[in-house]
Design a protein around this motif. Structure first.
Motif, PDB file in Angstrom:
ATOM      1  N   GLU A  17      58.638 -59.912 135.163  1.00  0.00           N
ATOM      2  CA  GLU A  17      58.839 -58.918 134.168  1.00  0.00           C
ATOM      3  C   GLU A  17      59.445 -58.737 133.003  1.00  0.00           C
ATOM      4  OE1 GLU A  17      55.245 -57.289 134.036  1.00  0.00           O
ATOM      5  OE2 GLU A  17      55.633 -59.245 135.034  1.00  0.00           O
ATOM      6  N   ALA A  18      60.501 -58.025 133.089  1.00  0.00           N
ATOM      7  CA  ALA A  18      61.385 -57.814 132.326  1.00  0.00           C
ATOM      8  C   ALA A  18      61.414 -59.264 130.568  1.00  0.00           C
ATOM      9  CB  ALA A  18      63.169 -57.614 132.408  1.00  0.00           C
ATOM     10  N   CYS A  19      61.597 -60.538 131.514  1.00  0.00           N
ATOM     11  CA  CYS A  19      61.875 -61.218 130.103  1.00  0.00           C
ATOM     12  C   CYS A  19      60.499 -61.249 129.032  1.00  0.00           C
ATOM     13  CB  CYS A  19      61.824 -62.788 130.639  1.00  0.00           C
ATOM     14  SG  CYS A  19      63.717 -62.474 131.318  1.00  0.00           S
ATOM     15  N   LYS A  20      59.047 -61.061 130.507  1.00  0.00           N
ATOM     16  CA  LYS A  20      57.940 -61.258 129.263  1.00  0.00           C
ATOM     17  C   LYS A  20      57.989 -60.178 128.692  1.00  0.00           C
ATOM     18  CE  LYS A  20      54.534 -62.268 132.480  1.00  0.00           C
ATOM     19  NZ  LYS A  20      53.988 -61.441 133.486  1.00  0.00           N
ATOM     20  N   ILE A  21      58.402 -58.823 128.971  1.00  0.00           N
ATOM     21  CA  ILE A  21      57.926 -58.315 127.939  1.00  0.00           C
ATOM     22  C   ILE A  21      59.355 -57.840 126.544  1.00  0.00           C
ATOM     23  CG2 ILE A  21      59.079 -55.173 127.392  1.00  0.00           C
ATOM     24  CD1 ILE A  21      58.049 -55.317 130.810  1.00  0.00           C
ATOM     25  N   ALA A  22      60.650 -58.882 127.135  1.00  0.00           N
ATOM     26  CA  ALA A  22      61.125 -59.165 125.559  1.00  0.00           C
ATOM     27  C   ALA A  22      61.204 -59.967 124.992  1.00  0.00           C
ATOM     28  CB  ALA A  22      62.738 -58.999 126.247  1.00  0.00           C
ATOM     29  N   GLY A  23      60.265 -61.044 125.810  1.00  0.00           N
ATOM     30  CA  GLY A  23      60.267 -62.392 124.907  1.00  0.00           C
ATOM     31  C   GLY A  23      60.685 -63.253 124.803  1.00  0.00           C
ATOM     32  N   ARG A  24      61.889 -63.038 126.541  1.00  0.00           N
ATOM     33  CA  ARG A  24      63.043 -63.717 126.360  1.00  0.00           C
ATOM     34  C   ARG A  24      62.279 -65.095 127.898  1.00  0.00           C
ATOM     35  NH1 ARG A  24      68.051 -61.302 127.631  1.00  0.00           N
ATOM     36  NH2 ARG A  24      69.345 -63.111 127.102  1.00  0.00           N
ATOM     37  N   ASN A  25      63.404 -66.051 127.593  1.00  0.00           N
ATOM     38  CA  ASN A  25      63.123 -67.376 129.028  1.00  0.00           C
ATOM     39  C   ASN A  25      63.952 -66.627 130.058  1.00  0.00           C
ATOM     40  OD1 ASN A  25      63.359 -69.146 130.844  1.00  0.00           O
ATOM     41  ND2 ASN A  25      63.725 -71.314 129.089  1.00  0.00           N
ATOM     42  N   PRO A  26      63.516 -66.260 131.642  1.00  0.00           N
ATOM     43  CA  PRO A  26      64.121 -65.517 132.067  1.00  0.00           C
ATOM     44  C   PRO A  26      65.209 -66.701 132.332  1.00  0.00           C
ATOM     45  CG  PRO A  26      62.055 -65.916 133.008  1.00  0.00           C
ATOM     46  CD  PRO A  26      61.983 -66.361 131.565  1.00  0.00           C
ATOM     47  N   LEU A 208      68.932 -52.820 135.034  1.00  0.00           N
ATOM     48  CA  LEU A 208      68.906 -54.007 134.659  1.00  0.00           C
ATOM     49  C   LEU A 208      67.268 -54.913 133.312  1.00  0.00           C
ATOM     50  CD1 LEU A 208      66.164 -57.154 136.307  1.00  0.00           C
ATOM     51  CD2 LEU A 208      67.334 -56.154 137.803  1.00  0.00           C
ATOM     52  N   GLU A 209      66.343 -54.564 133.804  1.00  0.00           N
ATOM     53  CA  GLU A 209      65.094 -54.506 132.625  1.00  0.00           C
ATOM     54  C   GLU A 209      65.816 -53.692 130.943  1.00  0.00           C
ATOM     55  OE1 GLU A 209      64.646 -53.266 135.927  1.00  0.00           O
ATOM     56  OE2 GLU A 209      62.719 -54.175 136.349  1.00  0.00           O
ATOM     57  N   ILE A 210      66.346 -52.784 131.122  1.00  0.00           N
ATOM     58  CA  ILE A 210      66.822 -52.528 130.176  1.00  0.00           C
ATOM     59  C   ILE A 210      68.154 -53.482 129.070  1.00  0.00           C
ATOM     60  CG2 ILE A 210      67.947 -50.043 128.617  1.00  0.00           C
ATOM     61  CD1 ILE A 210      67.084 -48.560 130.722  1.00  0.00           C
ATOM     62  N   ALA A 211      68.825 -53.909 130.163  1.00  0.00           N
ATOM     63  CA  ALA A 211      69.500 -54.740 129.775  1.00  0.00           C
ATOM     64  C   ALA A 211      68.913 -56.117 129.207  1.00  0.00           C
ATOM     65  CB  ALA A 211      70.837 -55.283 130.784  1.00  0.00           C
ATOM     66  N   ILE A 212      67.956 -56.546 129.944  1.00  0.00           N
ATOM     67  CA  ILE A 212      67.826 -58.276 129.583  1.00  0.00           C
ATOM     68  C   ILE A 212      67.129 -57.485 128.221  1.00  0.00           C
ATOM     69  CG2 ILE A 212      65.567 -59.149 130.074  1.00  0.00           C
ATOM     70  CD1 ILE A 212      66.129 -58.939 133.196  1.00  0.00           C
ATOM     71  N   GLU A 213      66.738 -56.318 128.013  1.00  0.00           N
ATOM     72  CA  GLU A 213      65.618 -55.810 126.669  1.00  0.00           C
ATOM     73  C   GLU A 213      66.497 -56.028 125.940  1.00  0.00           C
ATOM     74  OE1 GLU A 213      63.637 -53.052 127.438  1.00  0.00           O
ATOM     75  OE2 GLU A 213      62.493 -53.770 129.071  1.00  0.00           O
ATOM     76  N   GLU A 214      67.651 -55.789 125.996  1.00  0.00           N
ATOM     77  CA  GLU A 214      69.256 -55.235 124.789  1.00  0.00           C
ATOM     78  C   GLU A 214      69.915 -56.859 124.884  1.00  0.00           C
ATOM     79  OE1 GLU A 214      68.303 -53.197 123.140  1.00  0.00           O
ATOM     80  OE2 GLU A 214      66.694 -52.425 123.336  1.00  0.00           O
ATOM     81  N   GLY A 215      68.711 -58.020 125.598  1.00  0.00           N
ATOM     82  CA  GLY A 215      69.736 -58.738 125.356  1.00  0.00           C
ATOM     83  C   GLY A 215      70.779 -59.610 126.538  1.00  0.00           C
ATOM     84  N   SER A 216      71.004 -58.922 127.272  1.00  0.00           N
ATOM     85  CA  SER A 216      71.420 -59.487 128.984  1.00  0.00           C
ATOM     86  C   SER A 216      71.906 -60.719 128.670  1.00  0.00           C
ATOM     87  CB  SER A 216      71.745 -58.281 130.585  1.00  0.00           C
ATOM     88  OG  SER A 216      72.306 -59.437 130.844  1.00  0.00           O
ATOM     89  N   THR A 217      72.867 -61.115 129.277  1.00  0.00           N
ATOM     90  CA  THR A 217      72.791 -63.115 129.731  1.00  0.00           C
ATOM     91  C   THR A 217      73.299 -63.047 131.327  1.00  0.00           C
ATOM     92  OG1 THR A 217      74.583 -63.669 129.304  1.00  0.00           O
ATOM     93  CG2 THR A 217      72.916 -64.055 127.248  1.00  0.00           C
ATOM     94  N   MET A 218      73.524 -61.926 131.541  1.00  0.00           N
ATOM     95  CA  MET A 218      74.014 -61.630 132.794  1.00  0.00           C
ATOM     96  C   MET A 218      73.929 -60.573 133.520  1.00  0.00           C
ATOM     97  SD  MET A 218      77.894 -63.134 135.269  1.00  0.00           S
ATOM     98  CE  MET A 218      77.749 -64.908 134.455  1.00  0.00           C
ATOM     99  N   ILE A 219      73.001 -60.283 134.427  1.00  0.00           N
ATOM    100  CA  ILE A 219      73.053 -59.052 135.577  1.00  0.00           C
ATOM    101  C   ILE A 219      73.645 -59.877 136.590  1.00  0.00           C
ATOM    102  CG2 ILE A 219      70.273 -58.648 134.105  1.00  0.00           C
ATOM    103  CD1 ILE A 219      69.358 -58.971 136.924  1.00  0.00           C
ATOM    104  N   ARG A 220      74.458 -58.056 137.061  1.00  0.00           N
ATOM    105  CA  ARG A 220      75.227 -57.795 138.128  1.00  0.00           C
ATOM    106  C   ARG A 220      74.882 -57.105 139.454  1.00  0.00           C
ATOM    107  NH1 ARG A 220      78.099 -55.915 133.646  1.00  0.00           N
ATOM    108  NH2 ARG A 220      78.305 -53.836 134.773  1.00  0.00           N
ATOM    109  N   VAL A 221      73.864 -57.709 140.020  1.00  0.00           N
ATOM    110  CA  VAL A 221      73.184 -56.470 141.315  1.00  0.00           C
ATOM    111  C   VAL A 221      73.664 -57.145 142.688  1.00  0.00           C
ATOM    112  CG1 VAL A 221      70.981 -56.828 139.787  1.00  0.00           C
ATOM    113  CG2 VAL A 221      72.104 -58.490 141.402  1.00  0.00           C
ATOM    114  N   GLY A 222      73.762 -55.733 143.241  1.00  0.00           N
ATOM    115  CA  GLY A 222      74.462 -55.164 144.458  1.00  0.00           C
ATOM    116  C   GLY A 222      73.298 -54.738 145.256  1.00  0.00           C
ATOM    117  N   SER A 223      73.917 -53.575 145.718  1.00  0.00           N
ATOM    118  CA  SER A 223      72.841 -52.786 146.166  1.00  0.00           C
ATOM    119  C   SER A 223      70.633 -53.332 146.395  1.00  0.00           C
ATOM    120  CB  SER A 223      73.095 -51.473 146.092  1.00  0.00           C
ATOM    121  OG  SER A 223      72.940 -51.016 144.555  1.00  0.00           O
TER     122      SER A 223
END
Ligand code: PLP
Length: 230
Positions: A17-26, A208-223
């Motif tokens: 969903e975040a990639c769709k908004i940001a025009g990025r490839n998951p 993570l959505e905000i990070a992806i919109e701003e160019g993240s290439t690696m998200i770190r998810v725990g909880s």
């Protein structure tokens, strides 16, 4: 609490969903599972769904879990504050150290790696929120730090890492991620020999959505994958 499989599916939907908004490839977003306090059996369950990149915050925990995880091919990164007396173990158990934030620490690591004739991937951690309690170099010092560490032959800088401000204001978090992206662009423009800047490790369960919109290439998810830590 949902199961790990459901939780991962939900993360994947959030990424898409975040990639769709940001025009990025998951496919351009790597998922690192932040596995602090998570038992090896549950980590191995996550591996079975194809997610085999993990991050630990404590060298002791990284080391303790290594034997249990070894039968399943995976990659472990170190994402916590590194004390110099733990360098020997972190080098042995982590493929990448995401939390290098001082020249002093980098030099100690370099000395150890040189003795062992090994090289190690690292990220430079930047304190983009500029909260004094957080690890990471100051944003205005990042470029110089990268340049200096780039001269150490056994360290390979692969990119930058940050932790966004914990706040209810998404714009404040966004400002942190924008700062890291801006530093990446600025450092790439310098064309520093031996430095690659392809990794932007930013975004966690809550942002993570905000990070992806701003160019993240690696998200770190725990909880969001393993449930609330106790
Ligand atoms: C724990 C941790 C994460 C994951 O945090 P969640 O909010 O549980 O997703 C990411 N990065 C670092 C450095 C962490 O310590």
């Amino acid at each position: 609490m949902n199961g790990i499989q459901e939780n991962i599916s939900y993360i994947v939907r959030r990424i898409e969903e975040a990639c769709k908004i940001a025009g990025r490839n998951p496919n351009d977003i790597q998922v690192l599972l932040a596995t602090k306090t998570v038992q090896p059996e549950r980590i191995i369950e996550a591996f079975s769904y194809g997610y085999t990149l993990i991050g630990e915050n404590k060298v002791q925990e990284l080391k303790e879990k290594a034997a249990a995880l070894r039968p399943v091919p995976h990659t472990a990164h170190f994402i916590g504050h590194l004390q110099s007396n733990k360098i020997q173990d972190v080098v042995q158990y982590a493929a990448c150290i995401q939390s290098i934030d001082t020249l002093r620490l980098a030099e100690k690591l370099e000395k150890h790696l040189a003795e062992k004739q090994l090289c190690k991937d690292i990220l430079i951690q930047v304190n983009t929120s500029e909260e004094s309690a957080k690890s990471g170099c100051k944003p205005q010092e990042a470029e110089t730090l990268v340049r200096t560490i780039a001269a150490l032959p056994h360290l390979h800088i692969r990119g930058l890492m940050t932790i966004g401000t914990f706040t209810d204001d998404p714009e404040e978090t966004r400002r942190c991620f924008r700062c890291l992206k801006r530093l990446q662009t600025q450092i790439i423009a310098q064309q520093i020999p031996g430095v690659s800047m392809e990794v932007l490790s930013m975004g966690m369960s809550g942002d993570l959505e905000i990070a992806i919109e701003e160019g993240s290439t690696m998200i770190r998810v725990g909880s969001a994958v393993f449930g609330t830590r106790v």
